[in-house]
Design a protein around this motif. Structure first.
Motif, PDB file in Angstrom:
ATOM      1  N   ASN A 159      -1.302  10.627  -8.018  1.00  0.00           N
ATOM      2  CA  ASN A 159      -2.610  10.185  -8.511  1.00  0.00           C
ATOM      3  C   ASN A 159      -2.748   8.672  -8.464  1.00  0.00           C
ATOM      4  N   VAL A 160      -1.605   7.986  -8.449  1.00  0.00           N
ATOM      5  CA  VAL A 160      -1.570   6.518  -8.391  1.00  0.00           C
ATOM      6  C   VAL A 160      -0.540   6.110  -7.353  1.00  0.00           C
ATOM      7  N   ILE A 161      -0.889   5.129  -6.519  1.00  0.00           N
ATOM      8  CA  ILE A 161       0.060   4.548  -5.575  1.00  0.00           C
ATOM      9  C   ILE A 161       0.118   3.040  -5.809  1.00  0.00           C
ATOM     10  N   LEU A 162       1.328   2.517  -5.957  1.00  0.00           N
ATOM     11  CA  LEU A 162       1.550   1.075  -6.008  1.00  0.00           C
ATOM     12  C   LEU A 162       2.195   0.664  -4.699  1.00  0.00           C
ATOM     13  N   SER A 163       1.713  -0.424  -4.096  1.00  0.00           N
ATOM     14  CA  SER A 163       2.250  -0.823  -2.794  1.00  0.00           C
ATOM     15  C   SER A 163       1.911  -2.265  -2.488  1.00  0.00           C
ATOM     16  N   LEU A 164       2.704  -2.859  -1.593  1.00  0.00           N
ATOM     17  CA  LEU A 164       2.357  -4.133  -0.977  1.00  0.00           C
ATOM     18  C   LEU A 164       2.033  -3.852   0.487  1.00  0.00           C
ATOM     19  N   PRO A 165       0.774  -4.001   0.903  1.00  0.00           N
ATOM     20  CA  PRO A 165       0.399  -3.725   2.289  1.00  0.00           C
ATOM     21  C   PRO A 165       1.114  -4.678   3.252  1.00  0.00           C
ATOM     22  N   VAL A 166       1.780  -4.113   4.245  1.00  0.00           N
ATOM     23  CA  VAL A 166       2.558  -4.926   5.181  1.00  0.00           C
ATOM     24  C   VAL A 166       1.657  -5.735   6.102  1.00  0.00           C
ATOM     25  N   ASP A 167       0.592  -5.120   6.574  1.00  0.00           N
ATOM     26  CA  ASP A 167      -0.333  -5.791   7.502  1.00  0.00           C
ATOM     27  C   ASP A 167      -1.762  -5.464   7.079  1.00  0.00           C
ATOM     28  N   PRO A 168      -2.601  -6.483   6.855  1.00  0.00           N
ATOM     29  CA  PRO A 168      -3.946  -6.221   6.334  1.00  0.00           C
ATOM     30  C   PRO A 168      -4.766  -5.248   7.184  1.00  0.00           C
ATOM     31  N   VAL A 169      -4.693  -5.378   8.499  1.00  0.00           N
ATOM     32  CA  VAL A 169      -5.518  -4.540   9.376  1.00  0.00           C
ATOM     33  C   VAL A 169      -4.954  -3.130   9.474  1.00  0.00           C
ATOM     34  N   THR A 170      -3.669  -3.022   9.791  1.00  0.00           N
ATOM     35  CA  THR A 170      -3.033  -1.708   9.920  1.00  0.00           C
ATOM     36  C   THR A 170      -3.052  -0.960   8.591  1.00  0.00           C
ATOM     37  N   SER A 171      -2.814  -1.683   7.503  1.00  0.00           N
ATOM     38  CA  SER A 171      -2.776  -1.048   6.190  1.00  0.00           C
ATOM     39  C   SER A 171      -4.147  -0.515   5.778  1.00  0.00           C
ATOM     40  N   ALA A 172      -5.204  -1.177   6.208  1.00  0.00           N
ATOM     41  CA  ALA A 172      -6.549  -0.722   5.860  1.00  0.00           C
ATOM     42  C   ALA A 172      -6.780   0.709   6.328  1.00  0.00           C
ATOM     43  N   GLU A 173      -6.326   1.020   7.514  1.00  0.00           N
ATOM     44  CA  GLU A 173      -6.445   2.381   8.035  1.00  0.00           C
ATOM     45  C   GLU A 173      -5.415   3.305   7.393  1.00  0.00           C
ATOM     46  N   ALA A 174      -4.213   2.793   7.170  1.00  0.00           N
ATOM     47  CA  ALA A 174      -3.126   3.627   6.660  1.00  0.00           C
ATOM     48  C   ALA A 174      -3.422   4.203   5.276  1.00  0.00           C
ATOM     49  N   PHE A 175      -4.109   3.437   4.429  1.00  0.00           N
ATOM     50  CA  PHE A 175      -4.380   3.890   3.072  1.00  0.00           C
ATOM     51  C   PHE A 175      -5.688   4.675   2.944  1.00  0.00           C
ATOM     52  N   ARG A 176      -6.437   4.853   4.030  1.00  0.00           N
ATOM     53  CA  ARG A 176      -7.748   5.506   3.948  1.00  0.00           C
ATOM     54  C   ARG A 176      -7.653   6.933   3.419  1.00  0.00           C
ATOM     55  N   GLN A 177      -6.652   7.669   3.840  1.00  0.00           N
ATOM     56  CA  GLN A 177      -6.529   9.050   3.383  1.00  0.00           C
ATOM     57  C   GLN A 177      -6.271   9.105   1.882  1.00  0.00           C
ATOM     58  N   ALA A 178      -5.517   8.129   1.380  1.00  0.00           N
ATOM     59  CA  ALA A 178      -5.270   8.078  -0.058  1.00  0.00           C
ATOM     60  C   ALA A 178      -6.578   7.882  -0.822  1.00  0.00           C
ATOM     61  N   ILE A 179      -7.434   7.017  -0.297  1.00  0.00           N
ATOM     62  CA  ILE A 179      -8.745   6.787  -0.932  1.00  0.00           C
ATOM     63  C   ILE A 179      -9.565   8.071  -0.896  1.00  0.00           C
ATOM     64  N   THR A 180      -9.573   8.735   0.243  1.00  0.00           N
ATOM     65  CA  THR A 180     -10.298  10.003   0.390  1.00  0.00           C
ATOM     66  C   THR A 180      -9.798  11.039  -0.610  1.00  0.00           C
ATOM     67  N   ASP A 181      -8.491  11.014  -0.867  1.00  0.00           N
ATOM     68  CA  ASP A 181      -7.882  11.968  -1.800  1.00  0.00           C
ATOM     69  C   ASP A 181      -8.105  11.589  -3.258  1.00  0.00           C
ATOM     70  N   GLY A 182      -8.742  10.446  -3.503  1.00  0.00           N
ATOM     71  CA  GLY A 182      -9.027  10.031  -4.869  1.00  0.00           C
ATOM     72  C   GLY A 182      -7.875   9.362  -5.582  1.00  0.00           C
ATOM     73  N   VAL A 183      -6.906   8.843  -4.818  1.00  0.00           N
ATOM     74  CA  VAL A 183      -5.752   8.168  -5.410  1.00  0.00           C
ATOM     75  C   VAL A 183      -6.151   6.768  -5.870  1.00  0.00           C
ATOM     76  N   GLU A 184      -5.675   6.373  -7.051  1.00  0.00           N
ATOM     77  CA  GLU A 184      -5.871   5.004  -7.527  1.00  0.00           C
ATOM     78  C   GLU A 184      -4.841   4.108  -6.849  1.00  0.00           C
ATOM     79  N   LEU A 185      -5.311   3.103  -6.101  1.00  0.00           N
ATOM     80  CA  LEU A 185      -4.434   2.194  -5.383  1.00  0.00           C
ATOM     81  C   LEU A 185      -4.349   0.860  -6.118  1.00  0.00           C
ATOM     82  N   VAL A 186      -3.122   0.406  -6.334  1.00  0.00           N
ATOM     83  CA  VAL A 186      -2.897  -0.924  -6.899  1.00  0.00           C
ATOM     84  C   VAL A 186      -1.980  -1.668  -5.946  1.00  0.00           C
ATOM     85  N   PHE A 187      -2.414  -2.844  -5.501  1.00  0.00           N
ATOM     86  CA  PHE A 187      -1.683  -3.593  -4.484  1.00  0.00           C
ATOM     87  C   PHE A 187      -0.975  -4.798  -5.088  1.00  0.00           C
TER      88      PHE A 187
END
Length: 349
Positions: free
Chosen positions: A110-138
């Motif tokens: 329900n919650v993911i904590l992460s440091l995005p490695v690359d701003p552009v690549t990470s933007a796409e990588a985390f999209r499914q988490a957003i779709t799934d309703g996960v709370e993202l904290v960077f």
């Protein structure tokens, strides 16, 4: 002449005021909220417990710093009855981080904590988490184009300005508030180090009129630190002090000073490290290490994610305190930053 003198005084006053008012700002200019203000209330804890909530810690690398962040987060999640179902290390590989995200999502966090490695690549990588309703904290970095409150709950990072300022104050005190210094900065477009490095420089220039930065050197590869420092010292053999952007290259600068038989030039750097701390406690060139409160970063990240899960307003940009570690407080500083004992070699002195 009188008018010029007045103008100079006004300019100096303005610079001093600007330095006094400066603070850490987010990647998009967000105002900082102290991490101490982001706390789960008893009512929050009661609302979270027993719900079967899960969390994942998807890190960029592994280190003492990351371990401390993870510990702070894990303790806060445990307090709320939230299970940590995945902890990963991407090894600074954007493709590996994407794979880590995909694998973690299978566990249903329900919650993911992460440091995005690359701003552009990470933007796409985390999209499914957003779709799934996960709370993202960077941690520190933000994926490109992400919108607070829609795509993520918060960014949490160090009080970057204070880290640079405390480094400047520590070095200035060590050289008697006068003399010449070198500035070795991170020569890359990287939000965290850029703010810290520039804060050091601005504070020296505004608060210490009798200290002059006479040598500047950008660095991208820590392995070249000794070589670059040797060149700086060859041109400026009488430097009173050197600021180094973080601890790993500071170890190289220390090697350059030793090779030159230089026991006088003082070093201040950022982040905790056994080799430079050992020199410091033995009365060597290193006079101070400015660190973040890594455990507190993790606690605040977890609290921010859980508040988002509860539908509460969460500040966009949250900062944890900085602290200055010297030979006098090395044991306490290590505990405050990393929540573990300093290395035995450092404590033994």
């Amino acid at each position: 002449m009188y008018t010029k003198t007045i103008l100079a005084a006004l300019l100096a006053s303005t610079l001093m005021s600007s330095a006094a008012l400066a603070q850490t700002v987010g990647p998009n200019g967000e105002t900082a909220t102290p991490s101490a203000d982001v706390v789960l209330s008893d009512a929050d804890i009661a609302a979270l417990q027993g719900k079967g909530y899960k969390a994942a810690l998807l890190w960029h690398t592994s280190s003492d710093f990351v371990n401390a962040v993870s510990a702070g987060a894990a303790d806060e999640f445990a307090r709320a009855g939230v299970e940590v179902v995945a902890t990963t290390d991407a090894g600074f590989d954007a493709a590996k981080q994407r794979s880590d995200i995909e694998t973690a999502l299978v566990a249903g966090p329900n919650v993911i904590l992460s440091l995005p490695v690359d701003p552009v690549t990470s933007a796409e990588a985390f999209r499914q988490a957003i779709t799934d309703g996960v709370e993202l904290v960077f941690l520190s970095n933000l994926p490109a184009g992400y919108v607070h409150g829609t795509d993520y709950a918060a960014i949490v990072t160090d009080d970057l300005y204070q880290m640079g300022k405390q480094a400047a104050d520590t070095l200035a005190a060590a050289i008697g508030d006068k003399g010449t210094v070198g500035w070795i900065f991170h020569d890359a477009d990287y939000y965290v180090t850029n703010q810290r490095d520039n804060a050091f420089k601005s504070v020296i220039e505004s608060d210490y009129p009798n200290i002059e930065i006479v040598a500047e050197q950008g660095i991208t590869d820590p392995a070249r630190a000794e070589e670059l420092a040797s060149a700086m010292l060859l041109q400026n053999p009488d430097l009173n002090g050197i600021y180094v952007t973080w601890a790993e290259p500071a170890d190289g600068v220390l090697s350059a000073l030793r090779a030159a038989g230089n026991t006088e030039t003082k070093i201040v750097t950022l982040d905790l490290s056994e080799p430079v701390a050992l020199d410091m406690v033995r009365g060597g060139n290193v006079v101070g290490l400015v660190a973040d409160e890594a455990y507190e970063l993790g606690r605040a990240m977890a609290a921010a994610g859980l508040k988002g899960l509860l539908g509460e307003d969460v500040p966009a940009f949250i900062v944890a305190p900085a602290l200055t570690v010297t030979a006098a407080n090395v044991a306490e500083g290590w505990q405050q930053s990393l929540h573990r004992d300093a290395p035995a070699s450092v404590l033994a002195k």
